[in-house]
Write a protein that holds these residues in place. Structure first.
Motif, PDB file in Angstrom:
ATOM      1  N   SER A 140       0.836  -1.207   0.059  1.00 51.96           N
ATOM      2  CA  SER A 140      -0.090  -0.062   0.071  1.00 51.96           C
ATOM      3  C   SER A 140       0.853   1.243   0.027  1.00 51.96           C
ATOM      4  O   SER A 140       1.794   1.327   0.718  1.00 51.96           O
ATOM      5  N   LYS A 141       0.517   2.140  -0.834  1.00 53.49           N
ATOM      6  CA  LYS A 141       1.155   3.487  -0.797  1.00 53.49           C
ATOM      7  C   LYS A 141       0.809   4.502  -0.009  1.00 53.49           C
ATOM      8  O   LYS A 141      -0.243   4.306   0.544  1.00 53.49           O
ATOM      9  N   PRO A 142       1.477   5.203   0.669  1.00 53.29           N
ATOM     10  CA  PRO A 142       1.203   6.293   1.614  1.00 53.29           C
ATOM     11  C   PRO A 142       0.161   7.301   0.841  1.00 53.29           C
ATOM     12  O   PRO A 142       0.430   7.581  -0.233  1.00 53.29           O
ATOM     13  N   GLY A 143      -0.823   7.495   1.730  1.00 56.08           N
ATOM     14  CA  GLY A 143      -1.916   8.603   0.969  1.00 56.08           C
ATOM     15  C   GLY A 143      -2.952   7.817  -0.209  1.00 56.08           C
ATOM     16  O   GLY A 143      -3.829   8.597  -0.435  1.00 56.08           O
ATOM     17  N   ASN A 144      -2.684   6.561  -0.049  1.00 51.95           N
ATOM     18  CA  ASN A 144      -3.539   5.968  -1.189  1.00 51.95           C
ATOM     19  C   ASN A 144      -3.896   4.543  -0.315  1.00 51.95           C
ATOM     20  O   ASN A 144      -3.062   3.746  -0.286  1.00 51.95           O
ATOM     21  N   SER A 145      -5.179   4.571  -0.341  1.00 49.19           N
ATOM     22  CA  SER A 145      -5.873   3.295   0.643  1.00 49.19           C
ATOM     23  C   SER A 145      -5.735   2.054  -0.401  1.00 49.19           C
ATOM     24  O   SER A 145      -6.139   0.868   0.088  1.00 49.19           O
ATOM     25  N   ASP A 146      -5.798   2.292  -1.862  1.00 46.91           N
ATOM     26  CA  ASP A 146      -5.608   1.169  -2.646  1.00 46.91           C
ATOM     27  C   ASP A 146      -4.615   0.273  -2.425  1.00 46.91           C
ATOM     28  O   ASP A 146      -3.355   0.694  -2.404  1.00 46.91           O
ATOM     29  N   THR A 147      -4.770  -1.147  -2.739  1.00 47.23           N
ATOM     30  CA  THR A 147      -3.360  -1.972  -2.729  1.00 47.23           C
ATOM     31  C   THR A 147      -2.906  -2.013  -4.000  1.00 47.23           C
ATOM     32  O   THR A 147      -3.846  -2.297  -5.065  1.00 47.23           O
ATOM     33  N   VAL A 148      -1.788  -2.036  -4.376  1.00 47.88           N
ATOM     34  CA  VAL A 148      -1.200  -2.017  -5.584  1.00 47.88           C
ATOM     35  C   VAL A 148      -0.352  -3.297  -6.037  1.00 47.88           C
ATOM     36  O   VAL A 148       0.568  -3.621  -4.913  1.00 47.88           O
ATOM     37  N   ASP A 149      -0.556  -4.083  -6.741  1.00 56.11           N
ATOM     38  CA  ASP A 149       0.162  -5.449  -6.966  1.00 56.11           C
ATOM     39  C   ASP A 149       1.219  -4.994  -8.155  1.00 56.11           C
ATOM     40  O   ASP A 149       0.823  -4.335  -9.177  1.00 56.11           O
ATOM     41  N   ARG A 150       2.269  -5.006  -7.916  1.00 55.52           N
ATOM     42  CA  ARG A 150       3.650  -4.848  -8.684  1.00 55.52           C
ATOM     43  C   ARG A 150       4.847  -5.560  -8.408  1.00 55.52           C
ATOM     44  O   ARG A 150       4.860  -5.981  -7.198  1.00 55.52           O
ATOM     45  N   PRO A 151       5.498  -5.665  -9.353  1.00 59.72           N
ATOM     46  CA  PRO A 151       6.778  -6.333  -9.062  1.00 59.72           C
ATOM     47  C   PRO A 151       7.563  -5.598  -8.102  1.00 59.72           C
ATOM     48  O   PRO A 151       7.497  -4.534  -7.906  1.00 59.72           O
ATOM     49  N   GLU A 152       8.616  -6.196  -7.332  1.00 54.19           N
ATOM     50  CA  GLU A 152       9.697  -5.415  -6.485  1.00 54.19           C
ATOM     51  C   GLU A 152      10.006  -4.255  -6.984  1.00 54.19           C
ATOM     52  O   GLU A 152      10.726  -4.289  -8.289  1.00 54.19           O
ATOM     53  N   ASP A 153       9.911  -3.262  -6.405  1.00 56.47           N
ATOM     54  CA  ASP A 153      10.463  -1.839  -6.940  1.00 56.47           C
ATOM     55  C   ASP A 153      11.900  -1.738  -6.862  1.00 56.47           C
ATOM     56  O   ASP A 153      12.468  -2.318  -5.918  1.00 56.47           O
ATOM     57  N   VAL A 154      12.854  -1.358  -7.830  1.00 58.00           N
ATOM     58  CA  VAL A 154      13.782  -1.132  -8.013  1.00 58.00           C
ATOM     59  C   VAL A 154      14.649  -0.659  -6.892  1.00 58.00           C
ATOM     60  O   VAL A 154      15.868  -1.029  -6.344  1.00 58.00           O
ATOM     61  N   VAL A 155      14.196   0.530  -6.295  1.00 59.51           N
ATOM     62  CA  VAL A 155      14.728   1.108  -5.125  1.00 59.51           C
ATOM     63  C   VAL A 155      14.403   0.201  -3.858  1.00 59.51           C
ATOM     64  O   VAL A 155      15.453   0.158  -2.844  1.00 59.51           O
ATOM     65  N   ASP A 156      13.471  -0.544  -3.560  1.00 58.35           N
ATOM     66  CA  ASP A 156      13.348  -1.436  -2.560  1.00 58.35           C
ATOM     67  C   ASP A 156      14.555  -2.439  -2.790  1.00 58.35           C
ATOM     68  O   ASP A 156      15.119  -3.076  -1.780  1.00 58.35           O
ATOM     69  N   TRP A 157      14.621  -2.913  -4.042  1.00 54.66           N
ATOM     70  CA  TRP A 157      15.556  -4.115  -4.343  1.00 54.66           C
ATOM     71  C   TRP A 157      17.006  -3.788  -3.887  1.00 54.66           C
ATOM     72  O   TRP A 157      17.728  -4.272  -3.499  1.00 54.66           O
ATOM     73  N   MET A 158      17.255  -2.409  -4.486  1.00 56.52           N
ATOM     74  CA  MET A 158      18.693  -1.715  -4.248  1.00 56.52           C
ATOM     75  C   MET A 158      18.685  -1.360  -2.729  1.00 56.52           C
ATOM     76  O   MET A 158      20.082  -1.905  -2.262  1.00 56.52           O
ATOM     77  N   SER A 159      17.808  -0.966  -2.101  1.00 54.06           N
ATOM     78  CA  SER A 159      17.821  -0.954  -0.431  1.00 54.06           C
ATOM     79  C   SER A 159      18.176  -2.273   0.213  1.00 54.06           C
ATOM     80  O   SER A 159      19.002  -2.380   1.039  1.00 54.06           O
ATOM     81  N   SER A 160      17.566  -3.265  -0.107  1.00 53.03           N
ATOM     82  CA  SER A 160      17.671  -4.780   0.534  1.00 53.03           C
ATOM     83  C   SER A 160      19.269  -5.113   0.028  1.00 53.03           C
ATOM     84  O   SER A 160      19.712  -5.698   0.963  1.00 53.03           O
ATOM     85  N   GLN A 161      19.494  -4.964  -1.222  1.00 52.25           N
ATOM     86  CA  GLN A 161      20.821  -5.447  -1.690  1.00 52.25           C
ATOM     87  C   GLN A 161      22.076  -4.544  -0.819  1.00 52.25           C
ATOM     88  O   GLN A 161      22.909  -5.097  -0.336  1.00 52.25           O
ATOM     89  N   TRP A 162      21.735  -3.369  -0.592  1.00 49.21           N
ATOM     90  CA  TRP A 162      22.534  -2.543   0.283  1.00 49.21           C
ATOM     91  C   TRP A 162      22.841  -2.983   1.551  1.00 49.21           C
ATOM     92  O   TRP A 162      23.851  -3.251   1.807  1.00 49.21           O
ATOM     93  N   GLU A 163      21.617  -3.353   2.181  1.00 50.99           N
ATOM     94  CA  GLU A 163      21.622  -3.955   3.706  1.00 50.99           C
ATOM     95  C   GLU A 163      22.321  -5.229   3.638  1.00 50.99           C
ATOM     96  O   GLU A 163      23.207  -5.335   4.712  1.00 50.99           O
ATOM     97  N   VAL A 164      22.132  -6.009   2.537  1.00 46.40           N
ATOM     98  CA  VAL A 164      22.841  -7.245   2.865  1.00 46.40           C
ATOM     99  C   VAL A 164      24.358  -7.205   2.568  1.00 46.40           C
ATOM    100  O   VAL A 164      25.212  -7.750   3.195  1.00 46.40           O
ATOM    101  N   GLN A 165      24.746  -6.227   1.543  1.00 47.18           N
ATOM    102  CA  GLN A 165      26.153  -6.152   1.356  1.00 47.18           C
ATOM    103  C   GLN A 165      26.943  -5.260   1.770  1.00 47.18           C
ATOM    104  O   GLN A 165      28.245  -5.326   2.169  1.00 47.18           O
ATOM    105  N   HIS A 166      26.317  -4.044   2.489  1.00 50.18           N
ATOM    106  CA  HIS A 166      27.001  -3.081   3.198  1.00 50.18           C
ATOM    107  C   HIS A 166      26.732  -2.824   4.536  1.00 50.18           C
ATOM    108  O   HIS A 166      27.240  -2.134   5.158  1.00 50.18           O
ATOM    109  N   GLY A 167      25.500  -3.322   4.913  1.00 48.56           N
ATOM    110  CA  GLY A 167      25.013  -3.036   6.313  1.00 48.56           C
ATOM    111  C   GLY A 167      24.301  -1.805   6.521  1.00 48.56           C
ATOM    112  O   GLY A 167      23.125  -1.498   5.966  1.00 48.56           O
ATOM    113  N   PRO A 168      24.954  -0.946   7.426  1.00 52.87           N
ATOM    114  CA  PRO A 168      24.278   0.300   7.853  1.00 52.87           C
ATOM    115  C   PRO A 168      23.865   1.104   6.817  1.00 52.87           C
ATOM    116  O   PRO A 168      24.566   1.319   5.476  1.00 52.87           O
TER     117      PRO A 168
END
Length: 179
Positions: A5-33
């Protein structure tokens, strides 16, 4: 990320993993903080790129650079359509040389006049001409027609986005006023 769910929007959105979400998770795994800061910065940079692509396309048709447009609008909103060159650089967050070169181009095109300050001979003023006012009005109309690059975002989300950016700018020390 699916079913998010996006902030400010009560509709549920089905979409593939967002590139920024993917980048953030990879950053966390590879670089930590710093994954949240990294992800937010990447989201801001990607959004910036999308917005400037739309804005630049409109301005290019009018033979204006983004800096030229920002100077013209700053002059348009200023008392007497005039502003000191140093203030233009400060408010637009660009080097004084960039403002000077851009004002030179605008002056050659008859869109801006450059002149001395009436009481401070060290200060040079830039003043919007009638032709400059007409062109910036046209640019404003055309940019408004495409939502300044944010056309696809609803009013409520724009308010949330603008508020979040205001909080970030303030926390980072951006306390400039429009005067």
């Amino acid at each position: 990320m699916t079913g998010s769910s996006k902030p400010g929007n009560s509709d549920t959105v089905d979409r593939p993993e967002d590139v920024v979400d993917w980048m953030s998770s990879q950053w966390e795994v590879q670089h930590g903080p710093g994954a949240r800061h990294y992800g937010t910065a990447m989201a801001l940079l990607r959004t910036h790129q999308q917005v400037v692509t739309v804005i630049d396309a409109v301005l290019r048709r009018l033979r204006l650079s983004r800096n030229a447009y920002l100077i013209l609008t700053s002059l348009q909103m200023s008392e007497g359509r005039t502003r000191p060159m140093g203030k233009l650089a400060k408010y637009l967050m660009v080097h004084a040389t960039t403002v000077s070169m851009t004002v030179d181009q605008l002056q050659k095109a008859g869109l801006v006049e450059r002149g001395p300050h009436p009481t401070d001979r060290r200060t040079v003023l830039a003043t919007l001409t009638i032709e400059g006012a007409e062109l910036v009005d046209l640019a404003n109309e055309q940019l408004a027609a495409v939502g300044f690059g944010l056309e696809a975002i609803g009013s409520e989300d724009l308010d949330i986005f603008a508020h979040g950016l205001a909080v970030a700018r303030s926390a980072m020390g951006d306390d400039e006023t429009g005067r």
